[in-house]
Design an enzyme around this catalytic site. Structure first.
Site, PDB file in Angstrom:
ATOM      1  N   GLU A  11       0.821  -1.212   0.000  1.00 12.91           N
ATOM      2  CA  GLU A  11       0.000   0.000   0.000  1.00 12.91           C
ATOM      3  C   GLU A  11       0.863   1.274   0.000  1.00 12.91           C
ATOM      4  O   GLU A  11       0.455   2.314  -0.510  1.00 12.91           O
ATOM      5  CB  GLU A  11      -0.923   0.005   1.231  1.00 12.91           C
ATOM      6  N   GLY A  77     -12.010  -5.272   2.759  1.00 14.21           N
ATOM      7  CA  GLY A  77     -13.019  -6.189   2.237  1.00 14.21           C
ATOM      8  C   GLY A  77     -14.331  -5.422   2.071  1.00 14.21           C
ATOM      9  O   GLY A  77     -14.747  -4.693   2.972  1.00 14.21           O
ATOM     10  N   ASP A 196     -11.405  -7.384  -1.933  1.00 15.15           N
ATOM     11  CA  ASP A 196     -12.101  -8.682  -1.859  1.00 15.15           C
ATOM     12  C   ASP A 196     -13.482  -8.422  -1.267  1.00 15.15           C
ATOM     13  O   ASP A 196     -13.780  -7.297  -0.842  1.00 15.15           O
ATOM     14  CB  ASP A 196     -11.312  -9.673  -0.984  1.00 15.15           C
TER      15      ASP A 196
END
Ligand code: ADE
Length: 228
Positions: A11, A77, A196
């Site tokens: 990141e 997520g 995800d």
């Protein structure tokens, strides 16, 4: 000074590479890189995964650099049918889904502070929203982001968390960074890119997506810094 905190190398990589006049200082286990990004004085740090790492790192950043703003960026997520991999989520508040003294108080309520949702800076969020609008190829969502020391990898857990807290994304640092900023009265924002869907295959999607996340995190930070 603007503080930028990421949990993972993937990141933070591009952000660090692009800093000018940078120098680093090691405090209490964290390597803080200070320099100029997009004409702004910034300090960037890799905090590691999870709430304790994130909290230690945030408090250290505040004590050593006294930043005006702290921005946490990374992946998360996504929760719900309309939030997809590659979308951007901006937290209007952060909460800790694993803070649980529920025999006595509602799940998620932070003992001592007596609140569940910690509000993020509306000043920063407006700037973030405007800067992302410039990048037309992304869907953007605003809502609560849920934090816990757990990689969510099951549709059942996901459904339970969603019912309890109505979050739009889950990750492992934003809530504790938010708590430290709240107590220290520092304005903060949490921006996440969906890697995800936190379901039974989230580990597969995460591993594939995280490799690409660095460029996106960098792009978002640059657009935001242009607006602050
Ligand atoms: N960060 C990215 N995906 C996540 C997930 N499924 N659970 C917790 N943190 C995440």
């Amino acid at each position: 000074m603007i503080g930028i905190i990421c949990a993972m190398d993937e990141e933070i990589g591009e952000i660090i590479k692009s800093m000018q006049n940078s120098n680093s200082n090691f405090f209490y286990g964290f390597n803080f890189i200070e320099g100029i990004l997009c004409g702004q004085k910034c300090v960037v740090v890799l905090c590691g995964v999870g709430k304790v790492h994130a909290a230690m790192c945030t408090q250290t950043m505040i004590i050593k650099y006294n930043p005006k703003f702290i921005i946490n960026i990374g992946v998360a997520g996504g929760i719900g049918e309309n939030i997809n991999i590659g979308d951007i989520v901006i937290a209007d508040s952060v909460l800790q889904h694993d803070f649980d003294v529920s025999p006595f108080r509602p799940k998620g309520e932070i003992s001592g502070l007596d609140i569940t949702n910690i509000p993020c800076s509306s000043y920063l969020n407006n700037k973030i929203y405007n800067s992302i609008k410039e990048l037309s190829d992304y869907s953007v969502h605003i809502g609560p982001i849920m934090t816990g020391d757990q990689f969510i990898n099951s549709s059942d857990t996901l459904e339970m968390l969603n019912c309890q807290f109505h979050g739009i994304a889950c990750e492992m640092e934003g809530g504790s960074i938010g708590q430290v900023c709240y107590v220290n009265k520092i304005e903060f924002a949490v921006i996440r890119i969906i890697s995800d869907k936190a379901n039974d295959t989230s580990h597969v999607d995460f591993s594939q997506f995280v490799k690409y996340s660095s460029k996106l995190c960098f792009k978002l930070i640059i657009e935001l810094l242009k607006q602050i």
